[in-house]
Design a protein around this motif. Structure first.
Motif, PDB file in Angstrom:
ATOM      1  N   PHE A   1     -63.776  53.770 -12.483  1.00 41.95           N
ATOM      2  CA  PHE A   1     -62.951  53.951 -13.777  1.00 41.95           C
ATOM      3  C   PHE A   1     -62.919  52.659 -14.159  1.00 41.95           C
ATOM      4  O   PHE A   1     -62.652  51.255 -14.058  1.00 41.95           O
ATOM      5  CB  PHE A   1     -61.443  54.458 -13.362  1.00 41.95           C
ATOM      6  N   ASP A   2     -63.175  52.050 -16.045  1.00 43.65           N
ATOM      7  CA  ASP A   2     -62.697  51.562 -16.569  1.00 43.65           C
ATOM      8  C   ASP A   2     -61.894  51.295 -16.985  1.00 43.65           C
ATOM      9  O   ASP A   2     -61.859  52.346 -18.238  1.00 43.65           O
ATOM     10  CB  ASP A   2     -64.573  50.553 -17.781  1.00 43.65           C
ATOM     11  N   ARG A   3     -60.756  50.526 -17.430  1.00 43.55           N
ATOM     12  CA  ARG A   3     -59.765  50.469 -17.629  1.00 43.55           C
ATOM     13  C   ARG A   3     -59.638  49.550 -19.319  1.00 43.55           C
ATOM     14  O   ARG A   3     -59.095  49.498 -20.130  1.00 43.55           O
ATOM     15  CB  ARG A   3     -58.449  50.464 -17.293  1.00 43.55           C
ATOM     16  N   GLY A   4     -61.560  49.247 -19.772  1.00 45.14           N
ATOM     17  CA  GLY A   4     -60.416  47.984 -20.320  1.00 45.14           C
ATOM     18  C   GLY A   4     -60.129  46.986 -20.281  1.00 45.14           C
ATOM     19  O   GLY A   4     -58.580  46.657 -19.299  1.00 45.14           O
ATOM     20  N   PRO A   5     -59.979  45.816 -21.114  1.00 44.21           N
ATOM     21  CA  PRO A   5     -59.781  44.820 -21.262  1.00 44.21           C
ATOM     22  C   PRO A   5     -57.575  44.433 -21.405  1.00 44.21           C
ATOM     23  O   PRO A   5     -56.935  43.669 -20.110  1.00 44.21           O
ATOM     24  CB  PRO A   5     -59.665  43.821 -22.194  1.00 44.21           C
ATOM     25  N   GLY A   6     -56.587  45.609 -21.815  1.00 41.17           N
ATOM     26  CA  GLY A   6     -55.898  45.377 -21.802  1.00 41.17           C
ATOM     27  C   GLY A   6     -55.350  46.338 -20.191  1.00 41.17           C
ATOM     28  O   GLY A   6     -53.662  45.382 -20.212  1.00 41.17           O
ATOM     29  N   TYR A   7     -55.610  47.032 -19.324  1.00 41.99           N
ATOM     30  CA  TYR A   7     -55.190  46.748 -18.204  1.00 41.99           C
ATOM     31  C   TYR A   7     -54.558  45.212 -17.727  1.00 41.99           C
ATOM     32  O   TYR A   7     -54.116  45.550 -17.342  1.00 41.99           O
ATOM     33  CB  TYR A   7     -55.520  47.802 -17.324  1.00 41.99           C
ATOM     34  N   ALA A   8     -55.345  44.199 -17.349  1.00 44.98           N
ATOM     35  CA  ALA A   8     -54.898  42.796 -17.199  1.00 44.98           C
ATOM     36  C   ALA A   8     -54.393  42.665 -17.787  1.00 44.98           C
ATOM     37  O   ALA A   8     -53.678  41.829 -17.217  1.00 44.98           O
ATOM     38  CB  ALA A   8     -56.713  42.131 -17.126  1.00 44.98           C
TER      39      ALA A   8
END
Length: 623
Positions: free
Chosen positions: A602-609
């Protein structure tokens, strides 16, 4: 449990007649409400739905989800009901999980037929919709910083709003007095009550024509067929085993943004009488702000039917998926296990709930994600297709107005096709017509189109969200109840996350600034433009595998920019608008070489970090 205990065998032809009649009555009720209601949210945006239930409170229709009859029968036993009665409620904690927030007003009408020489209740017609205002701290009854349900509006437990055809004027006076939009509230309630009463008469005619036992045998057959179809065609696609995944809401309006966890442990046992277990243990604690949802009532009956449409993605084809409704037939196949009281799904009264869409919409994605793990990715990527935006103030005549809209967003890419653009999770709902908006409110809609590059890159691209520009013609305030402004819609099996939700005031101007996704009263001076960009769906599959000609088509359709084609898909476009195939091949090869092979599923995008302390993914994101 059946209505006839197998004593009456359903006639196959009559089953089709009854099923068709139920669908027609449900549609007729909704059409009547849409044509006779007054508020933009009900009449134009179509944020309401109807349902038909039998006397055992089982939902018979499946075109749309609906509330529950359980709380009405709990407080008003069936044998005390009369022809012409209309019951009303909106109390979240006394709705058995069927009502999520106070603006959702629900009316229920019992259906009567002749049984042994007397009139008996044989079914129920129900409708509930999102109304403009039912009181509370802010216009629209959805205060983003509420810390208790008392701030969210007027709570009404199940009451008899009409008694034998006579409206309860005292109750109506109390409700309209507590609303900032009393005329709209009264008109919408009248539309819903009248439509349900008409639907009850129509359904009563079906019983009178064919007999109660024959029709109820058809009800049993319709639900039994649904149970069998889902067991045989859908659940059989899930390998036996236990699978875990989680996702998050990003903010609750009170505390700083953080990961509000929703976890599903899914266990499939094809040999069990109840083959599918959905366990929410591990879901995060009750939020201080209004994102809680009362899901643990009536054994999760509402949530079972709310989540079940996700299962349809396992059908053998998209065409077959479209044929499958979700009625009470799915309920015996699913067991739900809830954590202790005091979580996002088991809040303790009077925890606020007006933004509970952040949780129940996320649960759709969590179930899709855990099923994607179970099936090797045979599920769509994520979507987030509802958020409330609006403008309120006084119009040219000095009268208060509220323009509120439920804008959709892009759906996730699928293993066989791109996601859809600007869809709405509420069946048949839509954006407000520009002509209506400009004719009724001191606003001008200067743009309504697709948000370019918002769809998550993938072999199958996520659908695009909206881009809408609204200019206020008088001083006003802007409101937003939205999620996915930090955490994007996730991509799956190599697909990338879509772009998040964004609100910008005065874009390109001297006062340009972003507005929080949860905002009650952002001030706008006359002449100011607000730009709303809704979420794009996640991508499915490796974007480097997307054919170059499809990327060029996306550019021509203004869904992907030239810069986005290069950055997201590795496609190099010349000044003449053609693909540079040699440069594209080289760029894609270099991108492929940079990969380690350890990328998550899964790729959650930069906001997860940003919210996780720097981690790009979690332990459940890998297979």
């Amino acid at each position: 449990m059946s209505l006839t205990d197998g004593k009456v065998e359903a006639d196959p032809v009559l089953i089709e007649i009854v099923a068709g009649t139920l669908a027609a009555i449900e549609k007729e009720v909704e059409t009547s409400i849409g044509r006779t209601s007054r508020s933009p949210m009900i009449r134009d945006a179509h944020d309401f739905r109807a349902g038909i239930h039998d006397r055992q409170l089982r939902k018979l229709t499946g075109r749309s989800y609906s509330a529950l009859v359980h709380p009405v029968v709990r407080d008003y036993p069936i044998d005390t009901m009369n022809v012409g009665d209309v019951f009303f409620h909106n109390d979240v904690y006394l709705s058995e999980g069927g009502i999520g927030h106070l603006p959702d007003l629900c009316v229920t009408v019992p259906v009567f037929a002749h049984v042994d020489g007397a009139e008996r209740v044989v079914a129920f017609i129900q409708a509930f919709g999102h109304h403009d205002d039912i009181g509370g701290a802010v216009p629209g009854s959805m205060p983003s910083a509420a810390t208790s349900v008392y701030e969210e509006g007027l709570m009404v437990p199940p009451i008899k709003l009409w008694d034998r055809g006579v409206p309860n004027e005292s109750a109506l006076k109390i409700m309209t007095r507590n609303s900032r939009m009393p005329d709209s509230l009264a008109a919408d309630l009248d539309a819903e009550c009248s439509a349900c009463l008409a639907g009850a008469r129509r359904l009563g005619e079906l019983f009178d024509r064919y007999g109660v036992e024959a029709v109820e045998a058809c009800f049993d057959a319709i639900l039994a067929n649904s149970t069998e179809v889902y067991r045989r065609e859908i659940l059989s696609q899930i390998p036996d085993g236990t699978y875990v995944w989680e996702d998050y809401a990003e903010h609750d309006g009170v505390e700083e943004p953080q990961l509000h966890r929703q976890r599903i442990t899914l266990t499939m046992d094809s040999s069990a009488s109840v083959p599918l277990v959905i366990d929410f243990t591990g879901t995060g604690p009750q939020a201080k702000g209004p994102i809680n949802h009362c899901g643990d009532y009536a054994d999760g009956n509402f949530l079972k039917k709310w989540l079940a449409p996700i299962l349809r993605n396992l059908a053998e084809s998209p065409e077959r998926m479209a044929q499958l409704d979700v009625n009470e037939g799915v309920v015996p196949l699913i067991e739900m296990r809830f954590p202790e009281k005091g979580t996002l799904l088991t809040p303790i009264f009077p925890a606020p709930t007006n933004a509970r869409t952040f949780v129940i919409l996320r649960l759709l994605g969590v179930l899709a994600g855990v099923l994607a793990k179970a099936t090797g990715g045979r599920m769509p990527a994520d979507q987030e297709t509802i958020r409330y935006t609006g403008v309120y103030g006084t119009d040219l005549e000095g009268q208060p107005y509220l323009m509120r809209e439920v804008l959709g967003g892009g759906s996730g890419g699928r293993y066989y096709a791109d996601g859809e653009d600007t869809i709405h999770v509420v069946p048949d709902s839509r954006n407000l017509p520009t002509e209506f908006t400009e004719g009724r409110f001191p606003l001008r809609v200067e743009r309504l189109g697709l948000a370019m590059d918002s769809g998550g890159p993938g072999r199958y691209r996520g659908g695009c969200g909206y881009e809408k520009h609204i200019r206020v013609l008088r001083d006003a305030h802007f409101m937003s109840i939205a999620d996915r402004s930090i955490l994007a819609c996730w991509g799956v099996k190599g697909g990338k996350a879509g772009r998040p939700f964004q609100i910008t005031v005065d874009p390109g101007g001297p006062d340009e600034h972003e507005v929080d996704a949860l905002a009650d009263a952002e001030p706008l001076t006359a002449g100011t433009v607000v730009r709303i960009r809704t979420t794009g769906g996640g991508g499915w599959g490796d974007p480097l595998d997307r054919p170059v000609e499809e990327v060029l088509r996306d550019i021509a359709w203004r869904k992907v920019s030239v810069a986005g084609a290069r950055a997201d898909y590795g496609v190099v476009v010349t000044e003449s608008g053609e693909a540079d195939h040699e440069a594209t091949e080289a760029l894609r090869a270099s991108r492929q070489a940079e990969r380690t092979g350890d990328e998550p599923f899964f790729d959650r995008g930069p906001g997860y970090a940003q919210l996780s302390g720097g981690a790009a993914f979690n332990e459940f994101d890998v297979l």
